[in-house]
Design a protein around this motif. Structure first.
Motif, PDB file in Angstrom:
ATOM      1  N   ALA A   1       0.824  -1.211   0.000  1.00  0.00           N
ATOM      2  CA  ALA A   1       0.000   0.000   0.000  1.00  0.00           C
ATOM      3  C   ALA A   1       0.856   1.259   0.000  1.00  0.00           C
ATOM      4  CB  ALA A   1      -0.916  -0.001   1.217  1.00  0.00           C
ATOM      5  N   THR A   2       0.339   2.295  -0.636  1.00  0.00           N
ATOM      6  CA  THR A   2       1.036   3.572  -0.690  1.00  0.00           C
ATOM      7  C   THR A   2       0.188   4.663  -0.046  1.00  0.00           C
ATOM      8  OG1 THR A   2       0.138   4.090  -2.886  1.00  0.00           O
ATOM      9  CG2 THR A   2       2.240   2.904  -2.812  1.00  0.00           C
ATOM     10  N   ASP A   3       0.860   5.734   0.362  1.00  0.00           N
ATOM     11  CA  ASP A   3       0.190   6.846   1.022  1.00  0.00           C
ATOM     12  C   ASP A   3       0.863   8.120   0.524  1.00  0.00           C
ATOM     13  OD1 ASP A   3      -0.515   8.933   2.749  1.00  0.00           O
ATOM     14  OD2 ASP A   3      -0.606   7.642   4.516  1.00  0.00           O
ATOM     15  N   GLU A   4       0.208   8.836  -0.394  1.00  0.00           N
ATOM     16  CA  GLU A   4       0.839  10.002  -1.000  1.00  0.00           C
ATOM     17  C   GLU A   4       1.213  11.052   0.026  1.00  0.00           C
ATOM     18  OE1 GLU A   4      -0.836  13.473  -3.661  1.00  0.00           O
ATOM     19  OE2 GLU A   4      -0.345  11.744  -4.930  1.00  0.00           O
ATOM     20  N   THR A   5       0.339  11.286   1.000  1.00  0.00           N
ATOM     21  CA  THR A   5       0.621  12.315   1.999  1.00  0.00           C
ATOM     22  C   THR A   5       1.899  11.999   2.765  1.00  0.00           C
ATOM     23  OG1 THR A   5      -1.728  12.838   2.238  1.00  0.00           O
ATOM     24  CG2 THR A   5      -0.271  13.494   4.037  1.00  0.00           C
ATOM     25  N   GLU A   6       2.025  10.756   3.210  1.00  0.00           N
ATOM     26  CA  GLU A   6       3.229  10.367   3.948  1.00  0.00           C
ATOM     27  C   GLU A   6       4.456  10.359   3.043  1.00  0.00           C
ATOM     28  OE1 GLU A   6       5.798   9.170   7.017  1.00  0.00           O
ATOM     29  OE2 GLU A   6       3.836  10.166   7.026  1.00  0.00           O
ATOM     30  N   SER A   7       4.282   9.958   1.801  1.00  0.00           N
ATOM     31  CA  SER A   7       5.404   9.949   0.863  1.00  0.00           C
ATOM     32  C   SER A   7       5.928  11.359   0.620  1.00  0.00           C
ATOM     33  CB  SER A   7       4.986   9.307  -0.457  1.00  0.00           C
ATOM     34  OG  SER A   7       4.722   7.926  -0.292  1.00  0.00           O
ATOM     35  N   LEU A   8       5.023  12.301   0.412  1.00  0.00           N
ATOM     36  CA  LEU A   8       5.446  13.689   0.206  1.00  0.00           C
ATOM     37  C   LEU A   8       6.132  14.236   1.457  1.00  0.00           C
ATOM     38  CD1 LEU A   8       2.320  15.067  -1.691  1.00  0.00           C
ATOM     39  CD2 LEU A   8       4.597  14.661  -2.654  1.00  0.00           C
ATOM     40  N   ALA A   9       5.604  13.871   2.614  1.00  0.00           N
ATOM     41  CA  ALA A   9       6.223  14.309   3.862  1.00  0.00           C
ATOM     42  C   ALA A   9       7.607  13.684   4.023  1.00  0.00           C
ATOM     43  CB  ALA A   9       5.331  13.943   5.047  1.00  0.00           C
TER      44      ALA A   9
ATOM     45  N   PHE B   1       4.899   5.759 -14.273  1.00  0.00           N
ATOM     46  CA  PHE B   1       4.735   7.211 -14.287  1.00  0.00           C
ATOM     47  C   PHE B   1       4.338   7.799 -12.938  1.00  0.00           C
ATOM     48  CE2 PHE B   1       2.985   6.134 -18.737  1.00  0.00           C
ATOM     49  CZ  PHE B   1       4.259   6.007 -19.268  1.00  0.00           C
ATOM     50  N   ALA B   2       3.666   7.016 -12.095  1.00  0.00           N
ATOM     51  CA  ALA B   2       3.139   7.572 -10.844  1.00  0.00           C
ATOM     52  C   ALA B   2       4.246   8.133  -9.968  1.00  0.00           C
ATOM     53  CB  ALA B   2       2.350   6.505 -10.086  1.00  0.00           C
ATOM     54  N   ASN B   3       5.403   7.468  -9.943  1.00  0.00           N
ATOM     55  CA  ASN B   3       6.463   7.921  -9.062  1.00  0.00           C
ATOM     56  C   ASN B   3       7.093   9.208  -9.566  1.00  0.00           C
ATOM     57  OD1 ASN B   3       9.583   7.120  -7.757  1.00  0.00           O
ATOM     58  ND2 ASN B   3       7.732   7.040  -6.512  1.00  0.00           N
ATOM     59  N   GLU B   4       7.272   9.331 -10.869  1.00  0.00           N
ATOM     60  CA  GLU B   4       7.779  10.593 -11.397  1.00  0.00           C
ATOM     61  C   GLU B   4       6.823  11.739 -11.074  1.00  0.00           C
ATOM     62  OE1 GLU B   4      10.614   9.558 -15.196  1.00  0.00           O
ATOM     63  OE2 GLU B   4       8.458   9.772 -15.572  1.00  0.00           O
ATOM     64  N   ARG B   5       5.529  11.495 -11.223  1.00  0.00           N
ATOM     65  CA  ARG B   5       4.563  12.549 -10.906  1.00  0.00           C
ATOM     66  C   ARG B   5       4.637  12.929  -9.428  1.00  0.00           C
ATOM     67  NH1 ARG B   5       0.688   9.237 -14.387  1.00  0.00           N
ATOM     68  NH2 ARG B   5       0.591  10.334 -16.388  1.00  0.00           N
ATOM     69  N   LEU B   6       4.793  11.930  -8.565  1.00  0.00           N
ATOM     70  CA  LEU B   6       4.892  12.186  -7.129  1.00  0.00           C
ATOM     71  C   LEU B   6       6.125  13.023  -6.817  1.00  0.00           C
ATOM     72  CD1 LEU B   6       3.882  11.398  -4.180  1.00  0.00           C
ATOM     73  CD2 LEU B   6       5.672   9.665  -4.281  1.00  0.00           C
ATOM     74  N   VAL B   7       7.259  12.642  -7.360  1.00  0.00           N
ATOM     75  CA  VAL B   7       8.486  13.387  -7.109  1.00  0.00           C
ATOM     76  C   VAL B   7       8.372  14.801  -7.673  1.00  0.00           C
ATOM     77  CG1 VAL B   7      10.961  13.492  -7.598  1.00  0.00           C
ATOM     78  CG2 VAL B   7       9.906  11.308  -6.959  1.00  0.00           C
ATOM     79  N   GLY B   8       7.785  14.912  -8.854  1.00  0.00           N
ATOM     80  CA  GLY B   8       7.569  16.238  -9.424  1.00  0.00           C
ATOM     81  C   GLY B   8       6.711  17.107  -8.527  1.00  0.00           C
ATOM     82  N   LYS B   9       5.683  16.518  -7.951  1.00  0.00           N
ATOM     83  CA  LYS B   9       4.819  17.271  -7.038  1.00  0.00           C
ATOM     84  C   LYS B   9       5.599  17.712  -5.807  1.00  0.00           C
ATOM     85  CE  LYS B   9       0.307  16.872  -4.732  1.00  0.00           C
ATOM     86  NZ  LYS B   9      -0.897  15.994  -4.563  1.00  0.00           N
ATOM     87  N   ALA B  10       6.442  16.826  -5.287  1.00  0.00           N
ATOM     88  CA  ALA B  10       7.223  17.154  -4.095  1.00  0.00           C
ATOM     89  C   ALA B  10       8.197  18.299  -4.344  1.00  0.00           C
ATOM     90  CB  ALA B  10       7.988  15.918  -3.620  1.00  0.00           C
TER      91      ALA B  10
END
Length: 327
Positions: free
Chosen positions: A29-37, A59-68
């Motif tokens: 399982a993943t948690d975007e809020t915790e990942s960004l934190a 692609f999801a991980n690149e988007r996440l890192v880009g958001k961070a």
């Protein structure tokens, strides 16, 4: 955190990086809020090297890192990868090192990451159907255009590294390296990197979590955690490898550190930049503690006694994935 030169091409990074893959794929399982934190905290603690790839998600991980990194792109040394072909709708279709794919994939990654350049762009796997000189030639052109700053390859043999480096100087080679996986010390890769002035980036420096000491049973993994298929976590392999972890834990306890910190300090002692992956701040902070752990000659000897080359039981991957490695 201290900073180090990664290779000899002018790139400097924090002495420990962060692997972001598990924030989006493969480890339950993943948690975007915790990942960004977690990325926020990593940057606060001096981590600069963030590692992702187009295939993580996809692609999801690149988007996440880009958001961070939105609004603070300069805070990170951003590394991503191509070479495992992904269609625009997210299907993996095999290895692809053709120049036209590399260029298209990079433009797509830049969109997902929200940036105009990547600091370190890796060829994720070597495509045996395409001469590596052609692929690296395309990457070199992208350096000229300013879309990438530095070039790397992953899981490449010493011969392939030399061929690639002859076309354009490589900054880094990323490969699995840990107390459980020391093959590069014996297959010519490590010696080649030293000779050519190429940096070593170690992924899975904790043996995919095994060396953390937190895994006591294959049942510790979520149902969709890919480690359930990893040969090193199966049956008798698991039990034998757990015996090694117990010895690592004993040495770590004697130094007043965690097994993770000991294992990461060992990787740093070898001159590599480790990129332990985590999606939680508490594990990130534990891992960062390894940068303050100094190993004496006696410590290295004790570790060598319990975790010499070849101590791990089981292949690194399933046969299908082993076939993607450049041997």
């Amino acid at each position: 955190m201290e900073h180090r030169a990664l290779g000899s091409q002018g790139l400097t990074v924090g002495e420990q990086g962060l692997g972001c893959m598990g924030m989006s794929a493969f480890y339950g399982a993943t948690d975007e809020t915790e990942s960004l934190a977690t990325i926020d905290r990593a940057l606060e603690l001096g981590v600069t090297l963030l590692d992702t790839a187009e295939s993580y998600g996809p692609f999801a991980n690149e988007r996440l890192v880009g958001k961070a990194l939105a609004g603070r792109r300069e805070a990170a040394v951003l590394a991503t990868k191509t070479g495992v072909e992904i269609t625009d709708d997210g299907r993996a279709v095999g290895l692809n090192g053709r120049p036209e794919y590399v260029r298209r994939a990079l433009d797509r990654s830049l969109r997902h990451l929200g940036t105009d350049h990547v600091d370190l762009y890796y060829l994720h796997r070597i495509d045996p159907a395409v001469p590596v000189e052609e692929t690296v030639g395309a990457l070199a052109q992208l350096v000229t255009e300013g879309k990438i700053r530095h070039i790397g390859v992953c899981e490449a043999s010493a011969r392939t590294i030399r061929r690639a480096h002859a076309v354009h100087p490589l900054t880094a080679v990323q490969t699995e390296y840990s107390l459980f996986e020391r093959g590069i010390e014996h297959n010519g890769v490590r010696d080649t990197l030293k000779e050519l002035g190429i940096g070593l980036v170690a992924y899975s420096p904790l043996g995919r979590g095994f060396l953390s000491g937190a895994i006591t049973s294959p049942d510790d993994f979520a149902a969709d955690d890919w480690r359930r298929t990893d040969p090193r976590f199966q049956g008798q392999n698991f039990d034998r490898n757990l015996d090694v972890v117990r010895e690592v834990r004993r040495i770590a306890s004697g130094k007043g550190v965690t097994p993770s910190q000991l294992a990461l300090a060992w990787v740093r002692h070898q001159g590599a930049i480790a990129i332990p992956g985590t999606k939680r701040r508490r594990y990130l902070e534990e891992n960062i503690g390894a940068t303050g752990t100094t190993l004496t000659d006696a410590d290295i000897a004790a570790i060598e006694a319990v975790a010499p080359h070849g101590v791990v039981t089981g292949d690194r991957y399933t046969p299908e994935l082993m076939g993607t490695l450049d041997g």
